[in-house]
Write an enzyme that holds these catalytic residues in place. Structure first.
Site, PDB file in Angstrom:
ATOM      1  N   SER A  25       6.838  97.935  32.011  1.00 60.50           N
ATOM      2  CA  SER A  25       8.107  97.448  32.538  1.00 60.50           C
ATOM      3  C   SER A  25       7.967  96.637  33.813  1.00 60.50           C
ATOM      4  O   SER A  25       6.879  96.375  34.298  1.00 60.50           O
ATOM      5  CB  SER A  25       9.082  98.592  32.792  1.00 60.50           C
ATOM      6  OG  SER A  25       8.607  99.374  33.872  1.00 60.50           O
ATOM      7  N   TYR A  58      10.948  95.277  29.984  1.00 64.69           N
ATOM      8  CA  TYR A  58      12.289  95.789  30.262  1.00 64.69           C
ATOM      9  C   TYR A  58      12.372  96.199  31.724  1.00 64.69           C
ATOM     10  O   TYR A  58      11.361  96.406  32.395  1.00 64.69           O
ATOM     11  CB  TYR A  58      12.624  96.967  29.339  1.00 64.69           C
ATOM     12  CG  TYR A  58      11.714  98.157  29.536  1.00 64.69           C
ATOM     13  CD1 TYR A  58      12.073  99.184  30.401  1.00 64.69           C
ATOM     14  CD2 TYR A  58      10.492  98.238  28.878  1.00 64.69           C
ATOM     15  CE1 TYR A  58      11.221 100.269  30.598  1.00 64.69           C
ATOM     16  CE2 TYR A  58       9.645  99.313  29.066  1.00 64.69           C
ATOM     17  CZ  TYR A  58      10.016 100.327  29.928  1.00 64.69           C
ATOM     18  OH  TYR A  58       9.181 101.390  30.137  1.00 64.69           O
TER      19      TYR A  58
END
EC number: 4.1.1.11
Length: 127
Positions: A25, A58
């Site tokens: 991430s 993300y």
């Protein structure tokens, strides 16, 4: 029919950390997320202006007012602290929505503080 459009971006963000030994991430200062209209767990594209690398990951919200931009996991192999990146979020819009949609462009300084908010990206190069 739905098409994919840019919904927002953090322009000229400076990478503060690269943490290879994390699950994955990008960690982003939550104040910057709010300014750009981005959300936790949202898919984003990262463009590294220093080496041309592009990747998708993300979002994990980071500490407010910290200026943190930290690439985690395998993405840490594609950036170095100090690299300038663009963080782009996309959304699916209908033709009608697309005609009225205005993306948010948040231009940052080297300390990842907001320098400028642009309602629509101009048809010129931002330096």
């Amino acid at each position: 029919m739905y098409r994919t459009f840019m919904t927002s971006k953090l322009h000229k963000a400076t990478v503060t950390e690269a943490n290879l030994h994390y699950v994955g991430s990008i960690t982003i200062d939550e104040d910057l997320l709010d300014a750009a209209g981005m959300m936790a767990n949202e898919k984003v594209q990262i463009v590294n202006n220093h080496n041309g690398a592009r990747l998708e990951t993300y979002i994990i919200p980071g500490e407010r007012k910290s200026g943190v931009i930290c690439l985690n996991g395998a993405a840490a192999r594609l950036v170095q602290p100090g690299d300038e990146v663009i963080i782009i979020a996309y959304g699916m819009l209908s033709e009608g929505e697309a005609k009225t949609h205005t993306p948010k462009v948040v231009v940052l300084n080297k300390e990842n503080q907001i320098e400028q908010m642009i309602g629509q990206e101009p048809a010129r190069t931002i330096l």
